[in-house]
Design a protein around this motif. Structure first.
Motif, PDB file in Angstrom:
ATOM      1  N   LYS A  44       0.763  -0.886  -0.111  1.00  0.00           N
ATOM      2  CA  LYS A  44       0.136  -0.025   0.029  1.00  0.00           C
ATOM      3  C   LYS A  44       0.810   1.173   0.041  1.00  0.00           C
ATOM      4  N   VAL A  47       2.188   1.547  -3.449  1.00  0.00           N
ATOM      5  CA  VAL A  47       1.115   2.138  -4.595  1.00  0.00           C
ATOM      6  C   VAL A  47       0.718   3.711  -4.199  1.00  0.00           C
ATOM      7  N   LYS A  90      -1.963  -3.972  -8.235  1.00  0.00           N
ATOM      8  CA  LYS A  90      -3.508  -4.153  -8.110  1.00  0.00           C
ATOM      9  C   LYS A  90      -3.644  -5.551  -8.613  1.00  0.00           C
ATOM     10  N   TYR A  93      -1.994  -8.014  -5.599  1.00  0.00           N
ATOM     11  CA  TYR A  93      -2.576  -7.808  -4.342  1.00  0.00           C
ATOM     12  C   TYR A  93      -4.012  -7.259  -4.537  1.00  0.00           C
ATOM     13  N   ILE A  96      -5.275  -4.138  -2.621  1.00  0.00           N
ATOM     14  CA  ILE A  96      -5.228  -2.866  -3.375  1.00  0.00           C
ATOM     15  C   ILE A  96      -6.540  -2.126  -4.002  1.00  0.00           C
ATOM     16  N   LEU A 100      -7.336   1.783  -3.154  1.00  0.00           N
ATOM     17  CA  LEU A 100      -7.186   2.811  -4.142  1.00  0.00           C
ATOM     18  C   LEU A 100      -7.927   4.107  -3.816  1.00  0.00           C
TER      19      LEU A 100
END
Length: 154
Positions: A44, A47, A90, A93, A96, A100
């Motif tokens: 996370k 990302v 994405k 995982y 995700i 988002l």
């Protein structure tokens, strides 16, 4: 079995690993993937850091419409690279996708700040220097736009 679960249902794999750790059952742990996960860091966070750069460059395209093509080309390349990183995470995982929307909300202030800061380095003779107020205070892009390989602000 555990390795395939790691690949097919990350959330379930994570739950199983959490239970095995809590119940102190080392024989049920997927040591290889746990180690990889710990070495990699929180997906996370990864990302979100990619979102900051992606959104900052989308914002520059959105606000600095008069930027020269060579500048825009650099932003397009960065957008493509960071989009690809996010889309890979994405697909790897499953959590995700749920994360988002809040990640975008969390990343946006930093992305805005980065876009404003980088715009100050622009040569005022070639690109109109923009006022901070021209950068929206909330994200003007939808999640689908941010992740769409073919979408760029016009």
């Amino acid at each position: 079995m555990t390795n395939s679960l790691y690949e097919t249902d990350y959330e379930q794999w994570l739950e199983n690993q959490t239970i095995a750790l809590r119940e102190k059952k080392p024989d049920l742990l997927d040591w290889e993937n746990l180690l990889e996960l710990l070495e990699m860091g929180n997906p996370k966070d990864i990302v979100e850091s990619n979102l900051v750069i992606l959104i900052a460059h989308l914002l520059k395209l959105y606000v600095q419409t008069d930027a020269p093509d060579w500048m825009k080309l650099s932003w397009y390349r960065s957008i493509d690279e960071h989009r690809n990183r996010i889309l890979k995470a994405k697909s790897k995982y499953k959590s995700i996708s749920k994360f988002l929307p809040s990640a975008i909300e969390s990343a946006y202030p930093d992305a805005r700040k980065l876009a404003i800061k980088e715009s100050k380095f622009a040569d005022g003779r070639k690109v109109k220097l923009r006022d901070e107020s021209e950068y929206p205070y909330s994200c003007p892009f939808s999640l689908s736009q941010i992740l769409d390989d073919d979408w760029y602000p016009q």
